[in-house]
Design an enzyme around this catalytic site. Sequence first.
Site, PDB file in Angstrom:
ATOM      1  N   HIS A 102       2.627  15.664  23.565  1.00  0.00           N
ATOM      2  CA  HIS A 102       3.665  16.145  22.494  1.00  0.00           C
ATOM      3  C   HIS A 102       3.560  15.854  21.007  1.00  0.00           C
ATOM      4  O   HIS A 102       3.931  14.614  20.737  1.00  0.00           O
ATOM      5  CB  HIS A 102       5.161  15.905  23.010  1.00  0.00           C
TER       6      HIS A 102
ATOM      7  N   GLU B 184       6.117  14.083  19.069  1.00  0.00           N
ATOM      8  CA  GLU B 184       6.890  12.657  19.404  1.00  0.00           C
ATOM      9  C   GLU B 184       5.600  11.654  18.437  1.00  0.00           C
ATOM     10  O   GLU B 184       4.936  10.819  19.549  1.00  0.00           O
ATOM     11  CB  GLU B 184       6.668  12.345  20.800  1.00  0.00           C
TER      12      GLU B 184
ATOM     13  N   HIS C 203       5.440   8.462  25.340  1.00  0.00           N
ATOM     14  CA  HIS C 203       5.983   9.745  24.781  1.00  0.00           C
ATOM     15  C   HIS C 203       7.214   9.083  23.812  1.00  0.00           C
ATOM     16  O   HIS C 203       7.590   7.909  23.672  1.00  0.00           O
ATOM     17  CB  HIS C 203       6.867  10.405  26.090  1.00  0.00           C
TER      18      HIS C 203
ATOM     19  N   GLU D 172       8.791   6.207  27.424  1.00  0.00           N
ATOM     20  CA  GLU D 172       9.607   6.846  26.271  1.00  0.00           C
ATOM     21  C   GLU D 172      10.364   6.093  25.337  1.00  0.00           C
ATOM     22  O   GLU D 172      10.933   5.008  25.671  1.00  0.00           O
ATOM     23  CB  GLU D 172      10.917   7.663  26.915  1.00  0.00           C
TER      24      GLU D 172
END
Length: 1020
Positions: A719, A722, A816, A901
Amino acid sequence: MNEELMLQIHSLLVKVGPKDRKFGVKARLNGALNVTVNLVKRNLQNSKLLLPCLQVLRVYAGNLVNAVSLGKSGTLELMFEIIGPYSKKNTTLLKVALDTLAALLKSKMNARRAVDRGYLPTLLAIYQDWHRNDTRHCHLIIRKSILGCIKNLTTIKLGRKAFIDANGMRILYNTSTECLSVRTLDPLVNTSSLIMRKCFPKNRLPLLTIKSIYQHPLSHVPSGGPVAQLYSQPPEMDDVVDESDENEATEVDTENEEDETEDNNENDDIETDINKLRPRQMQTRPFDELRVYERFCVEFTKDFKDYDFENCRAVFHPSSVNQDLNGPIIIPTTTLTSVRSPNRRQQLESVQLPKPTESPTELDGISLAKTPESKPDPDLVCSLGRLVLDGVDSVNGDCDDRSQDESGEQGLLVVPDTAAVLPLHDPDLYLEMVKSTRSVPIYTEVAYPDYFGHVGLDLREPIVERVYGVQRMKIFQDIERLIHPFDILDKVVYDLDNQSCPVIDNGNSLKFTSKFESGNLRKAIQVRKFEYDLILNSDINSNHYHQWFYFEVSNMRPGVRYRFNIINCEKSNSQFNYGMQVLMYSVQEAINGRPHWVRTGSDICYYKNHFSRSSIAAGGQKGKSYFTMTFTVTFQHKDDVCYFAYHYPYTFSTLKMHLQKLRALQTAQIYYREDELCQTLGGNSCPLLTITAMPESSSDDHIDQFRSRPVVFLSARVHPGETNSSWVMKGSLEFLMSSSPKAQSLRESYIFKIVPMLNPDGVINGNHRCSLSGEDLNRQWQNPNAELHPTIYHAKSLLQYLRATGRTPLVFCDYHGHSRKKNVFMYGCSIKETVWQSNANTSSCDLQEDLGYRTLPKLLSQIAPAFSLSSCSFVVERSKEATARVVVWREIGVQRSYTMESTLCGCDQGKYKGLQIGTQELEEMGALFCVGLLRLKRFTSPLEVHNHKSHVLDIENDLIDTRSIPNISSSTTYVLDEDEPAFLEEVDYSAESNDENDPVLEPELQDNLALPGPNSDSGV
Ligand SMILES: [Zn+2]
């Protein structure tokens, strides 16, 4: 019946009524409604009897069906006979009448009736009257109740129109501003603000189309999904707004509201099909198809006979080991191996830099300025204007802005010597890398921060405490646009859609640009002297995903507060409401020895605005609005060039530069190889790294040890928005290439296969979420298409190859960034925890599952200060079945398959509690992830496990103790376009402006809404 008796009966009913939920229904079924209504009609002057009757009516009216029925029998009109202008008499009666009216007006039919009878201007006049006369604020409750009636009236479109026609905006705006100084009047201000936001006429986003400004032709369009939809859209179609959005047809009363069922769909995203949770056993592809991936695993067959171990001399260079093999992998299913950008990049040979306006200074002990004598570069032309790659016609035009070159000599851009403090940075090398980066817009400029580099701050940057009333203040400023339209400039100062947009150079407007790698800003409109509305560009081949931004601002005045509003945000909430700040990079500061991205901005908040979002852009939902992210900045320097970004930028060219620098760190002990995994749609090369330790010698034993190392597979940045994941990856890579004994030991333990950037095209072109195909690549792992999703297709194929050759990775982790949660945490996959969470067929709980998936997160929580175990989740969600984590777990059979994350905001636990996250913390996380892998070895290597049996048991016991953890995170609900589940910290700021469902709040509660405490998002 005599009235005395009725009085007593009603007094009784008032006490009983509220205790029985079905009271209203029972009264209606027994025909009691009209008895009370008639009693009121007959006794309007008899306040003694009127009060209990009204109180009972208020209870009746709480039921919507009753409200409709009461409306038909003239109760609305009755109430208006009781409600009147300011008077100190009978305020109790008045209050009950107002509440009854408010309840009645919840029915849309009644609201229409009231508007038709002209009651809205009446209510506004009554409100003004009370506002004027209740100077000592003794009757706050009454004033609040009048507003409550207006609020319910404006739920319907007709009511909103009547409100505007009756000059309601100005009336409520003026009364509210007069109330602002008295804190106890906040409930009035808040309700007024809510009404004004509801009535604020919906605006069209000032764009012709919301489709991305840049297009990338696809070799074939996917048969379904959002991209197919986009392509099938007729070109003349207006996608910015659709007329049907403001449809009155939906405004009918629902008759069956009484038995509203508690629809608890909290856990409906959890996978409950046990067969889907079990790893898939079958081999899906014939090995012949996978054999080509052998080229990425040459180390498994290498005998190292040609390496001179005695002298540690690289007779052979691992990094060039398979030069001969380099070439595209031919995929049997397709004829095309890659789609090249149709526009050939122009020859970009040298760099022209405009002229600096200040001479370099040396500050803070670090001499960051290269002196002109030491490095005169004839190709550098200076001005703190643009950093432009040569070979483009407009270069000269770009330099003439301030005609500062009257001296006749070419100035020199002073490059901060970041290479001295940043081991992996080199401005010249960066420019080299930029030249081979292919972008859809064919960028010709380079952003200074990427060129100079960013040095992580040692300074602590605390999570910002929200100022009381900031959202209200911003909303009032927005409302002023309507009240004082002549103050609004509405001057477009930057517009990608209109390349001929005049550059206003009268010194009164800021200059913007975003035409550089990873840049994202589509349009800038000066609304007031020091206020700008900004519009972000959609991801390529898409019409939404506005979140990432990165743009340059110049021509500023120092010491002035500038307000910036990004007006087309889509998410319903943001960490910008919880203390996160934007990032700013000042070129003057960089030249003066402080080349840092710093957290900046005050008065930051994120709220629903008055720009309507078409149903096309809202995934089919009608009547949605965009959100505004607003921040205020005061620039320090004159003639500065500043950059703003959503998060610390990390471009594809930066990655390429870092990889080259890392390669240079290679020693005789390190086996480092860089392959091209594949070409991307945009014609960029997606790197695949192999890192491990060289075997000690070419003896059979050593080669055996070398080949038997388990594989660890890492990836990041699928992504593009990110960017934090790239900084974490940088930390991991630097650790892996370092000379520390731990790093060597780690290299001796594993073979690392790393794809540091799974979506280079998205990163380059300033996308937030997607690749050039307009799709979220982390939803393509189940069935990646070799042409549309080459990086995913080949990464998955490589994993399939590893599995087929008996080298299923021990750990898979995809890095991420998380936009809604704090800290760093992991998502993993566990059948058991999924079954527990779903509360379904608990009998299947006796299936055996190794707890090994919990070991790594547990270890990380012990060693990494930013890591939070309690935020981790191991539930398999249906909506995530096509993500890397779930597919690698199910199809490749990797038990320890994770998404890691990292917060974009900061931490609320551990050493960094209360601080915003910086690149140092992110890089540290990447390094500590590696340390965690080293510790994991003790629990996974058969030999070591034998030696540490008791310790393993300890950890396992710990793990069992933490079983309550999944319950903490049990709010794992599926949130559309959310990477991972939304969490408890979410406080719905949009509720204040939510048209559909305004909860009636007590004043205290509403105060809380207006001012969320710093802990309201602490995730419990
Ligand atoms: Zn993500």
